[in-house]
Design a protein around this motif. Structure first.
Motif, PDB file in Angstrom:
ATOM      1  N   ASP A  53       0.945  -1.099  -0.026  1.00  0.00           N
ATOM      2  CA  ASP A  53       0.134  -0.061   0.018  1.00  0.00           C
ATOM      3  C   ASP A  53       0.926   1.080   0.026  1.00  0.00           C
ATOM      4  O   ASP A  53       1.932   1.107   0.612  1.00  0.00           O
ATOM      5  N   GLN A  54       0.441   2.310  -0.816  1.00  0.00           N
ATOM      6  CA  GLN A  54       1.027   3.596  -0.912  1.00  0.00           C
ATOM      7  C   GLN A  54       0.280   4.580   0.158  1.00  0.00           C
ATOM      8  O   GLN A  54      -0.922   5.014  -0.273  1.00  0.00           O
ATOM      9  N   LEU A  55       0.885   5.024   1.203  1.00  0.00           N
ATOM     10  CA  LEU A  55       0.295   5.597   2.255  1.00  0.00           C
ATOM     11  C   LEU A  55       0.759   7.337   1.838  1.00  0.00           C
ATOM     12  O   LEU A  55       1.975   7.616   2.050  1.00  0.00           O
ATOM     13  N   VAL A  56      -0.352   8.125   1.868  1.00  0.00           N
ATOM     14  CA  VAL A  56       0.263   9.328   1.508  1.00  0.00           C
ATOM     15  C   VAL A  56       0.036  10.237   3.158  1.00  0.00           C
ATOM     16  O   VAL A  56      -1.170  10.193   3.420  1.00  0.00           O
ATOM     17  N   ILE A  57       1.167  10.385   3.800  1.00  0.00           N
ATOM     18  CA  ILE A  57       0.737  11.081   5.092  1.00  0.00           C
ATOM     19  C   ILE A  57       1.475  12.409   4.999  1.00  0.00           C
ATOM     20  O   ILE A  57       2.491  12.950   4.942  1.00  0.00           O
ATOM     21  N   LEU A  58       0.567  13.315   5.452  1.00  0.00           N
ATOM     22  CA  LEU A  58       0.981  14.675   5.717  1.00  0.00           C
ATOM     23  C   LEU A  58       0.637  15.218   7.085  1.00  0.00           C
ATOM     24  O   LEU A  58      -0.387  15.041   7.619  1.00  0.00           O
ATOM     25  N   ILE A  59       1.698  15.763   7.782  1.00  0.00           N
ATOM     26  CA  ILE A  59       1.602  16.272   9.168  1.00  0.00           C
ATOM     27  C   ILE A  59       1.363  17.760   9.145  1.00  0.00           C
ATOM     28  O   ILE A  59       2.164  18.705   8.173  1.00  0.00           O
ATOM     29  N   SER A 151      -2.948   5.770  -1.761  1.00  0.00           N
ATOM     30  CA  SER A 151      -3.201   6.510  -3.045  1.00  0.00           C
ATOM     31  C   SER A 151      -3.281   5.260  -4.322  1.00  0.00           C
ATOM     32  O   SER A 151      -3.241   5.628  -5.363  1.00  0.00           O
ATOM     33  N   ASN A 152      -2.886   4.127  -3.654  1.00  0.00           N
ATOM     34  CA  ASN A 152      -3.173   3.160  -4.895  1.00  0.00           C
ATOM     35  C   ASN A 152      -4.211   2.228  -4.580  1.00  0.00           C
ATOM     36  O   ASN A 152      -4.049   0.740  -4.468  1.00  0.00           O
ATOM     37  N   PHE A 153      -5.384   2.358  -4.151  1.00  0.00           N
ATOM     38  CA  PHE A 153      -6.653   1.478  -3.988  1.00  0.00           C
ATOM     39  C   PHE A 153      -6.958   1.264  -5.074  1.00  0.00           C
ATOM     40  O   PHE A 153      -7.755   1.734  -5.786  1.00  0.00           O
ATOM     41  N   LYS A 154      -6.821  -0.058  -5.528  1.00  0.00           N
ATOM     42  CA  LYS A 154      -7.151  -0.561  -7.006  1.00  0.00           C
ATOM     43  C   LYS A 154      -7.990  -1.764  -6.907  1.00  0.00           C
ATOM     44  O   LYS A 154      -7.877  -2.703  -5.963  1.00  0.00           O
ATOM     45  N   VAL A 168      -8.386   2.666  -9.844  1.00  0.00           N
ATOM     46  CA  VAL A 168      -7.858   3.239  -8.669  1.00  0.00           C
ATOM     47  C   VAL A 168      -9.171   4.140  -8.184  1.00  0.00           C
ATOM     48  O   VAL A 168      -9.534   5.150  -8.937  1.00  0.00           O
ATOM     49  N   ILE A 169      -9.577   3.943  -6.873  1.00  0.00           N
ATOM     50  CA  ILE A 169     -10.440   4.628  -6.447  1.00  0.00           C
ATOM     51  C   ILE A 169     -10.009   5.752  -5.221  1.00  0.00           C
ATOM     52  O   ILE A 169      -9.258   5.240  -4.354  1.00  0.00           O
ATOM     53  N   ALA A 170     -10.391   7.010  -5.662  1.00  0.00           N
ATOM     54  CA  ALA A 170      -9.740   7.755  -4.599  1.00  0.00           C
ATOM     55  C   ALA A 170     -10.207   7.909  -3.298  1.00  0.00           C
ATOM     56  O   ALA A 170     -11.385   7.275  -2.912  1.00  0.00           O
ATOM     57  N   ASN A 171      -9.081   8.202  -2.265  1.00  0.00           N
ATOM     58  CA  ASN A 171      -9.397   8.349  -0.949  1.00  0.00           C
ATOM     59  C   ASN A 171      -9.618   6.689  -0.109  1.00  0.00           C
ATOM     60  O   ASN A 171      -9.731   6.614   0.899  1.00  0.00           O
ATOM     61  N   GLY A 172      -9.562   5.633  -1.251  1.00  0.00           N
ATOM     62  CA  GLY A 172      -9.580   4.417  -0.598  1.00  0.00           C
ATOM     63  C   GLY A 172     -10.888   4.009  -0.090  1.00  0.00           C
ATOM     64  O   GLY A 172     -10.967   3.237   0.587  1.00  0.00           O
TER      65      GLY A 172
END
Length: 272
Positions: A53-59, A151-154, A168-172
């Protein structure tokens, strides 16, 4: 003579209706699924984070300078694009942007996060992981805001749909209706009362069938999709019957028409 012509017509009709022995007996996908030993899973909760899984993490925080070490070298000008409206053959349609540094979950379920080091994601949903990460961040930042997105919920859609492919579905977050909508809906030959969903989660493979004609489908554990789901729409009886007909039927009918015309001409000459 008329009876002879009728016999010829019937003979050609019988030949034209003969099925092609090389045609598949049935176009349905995964016909032997019920005979395969598949381990059932009792987990019907939200998706857990999986290897790869590709996790987009922003603090973020009130003072953005404080969170810079936790956001790698990310700047707001960096964007990650995902395609949530089209399959692999049309990558430029419906682009959605996801902003933030990306972390890939390794085979042990870990990500390597700045300052904090390795963080394990095994068995955690996105919400659970976000809460865990926020708790860790409070040791360094006052009132941090943590955003975690996949980002890669497929998912894969196959069978009697207008556009087969990976989506690929946005936001998972998505439902089986969302996925079928992205695939252009079922064709007229798709079985709407028997849609198969194959799911692999935490090494466990399960399957379920959904009747799109029954509103109770929203209570199914397969209504909400999970990472890597495969949706397979089988062909109905009309498509199966059509597939078994001889592909040369049109040629036979044309030949029969020509033969009948020739016989009629010959009969006419003999009468003269």
């Amino acid at each position: 003579m008329k009876s002879k012509i009728l016999v010829v017509l019937v003979a050609f009709w019988l030949v034209s209706c003969k099925t092609n022995p090389n045609a598949q007996n049935d176009l349905n996908y995964m016909q032997n699924i019920e005979k395969v030993a598949i381990e059932s899973s009792s987990r019907n909760s939200n998706s857990t984070i999986q290897t790869g899984d590709q996790l987009v993490i922003l603090i973020t925080a009130k003072d953005m300078d404080v969170v810079k070490p936790f956001n790698q070298n990310y700047s707001s000008s960096e964007l990650i694009q995902t395609n949530n409206l089209a399959g692999g053959n049309t990558p430029n349609q419906g682009m959605t942007t996801i902003s933030g540094p990306t972390y890939v979950v390794d085979v042990d379920g870990n990500i390597d996060f700045p300052v904090l080091g390795k963080i394990n994601t095994t068995g955690k949903s996105l919400v659970q992981f976000k809460d865990d990460l926020r708790d860790r961040m409070t040791k360094y930042i006052i009132n941090p805001t943590v955003s975690v997105r996949l980002s890669n919920f497929k998912v894969t859609v196959l069978g009697e749909v207008n556009k087969q492919g990976d989506y690929v579905i946005a936001n998972g977050q998505g439902t089986i209706l969302n996925a079928l909508g992205l695939a252009g809906d079922l064709t007229m030959y798709g079985k709407r009362d028997d849609v198969l969903v194959i799911r692999t989660e935490n090494g466990t493979v399960t399957h379920g069938r959904i009747n799109l004609q029954d509103a109770d489908l929203i209570n199914s554990p397969y209504y909400y999709l999970k990472q890597g789901d495969a949706i397979i729409v089988s062909a109905n009886n009309t498509k199966n019957i059509t597939s078994k007909q001889n592909p040369n039927t049109g040629l036979y009918l044309t030949a029969a028409s020509i033969a009948v015309t020739a016989i009629a001409v010959v009969v006419g000459l003999f009468k003269k």
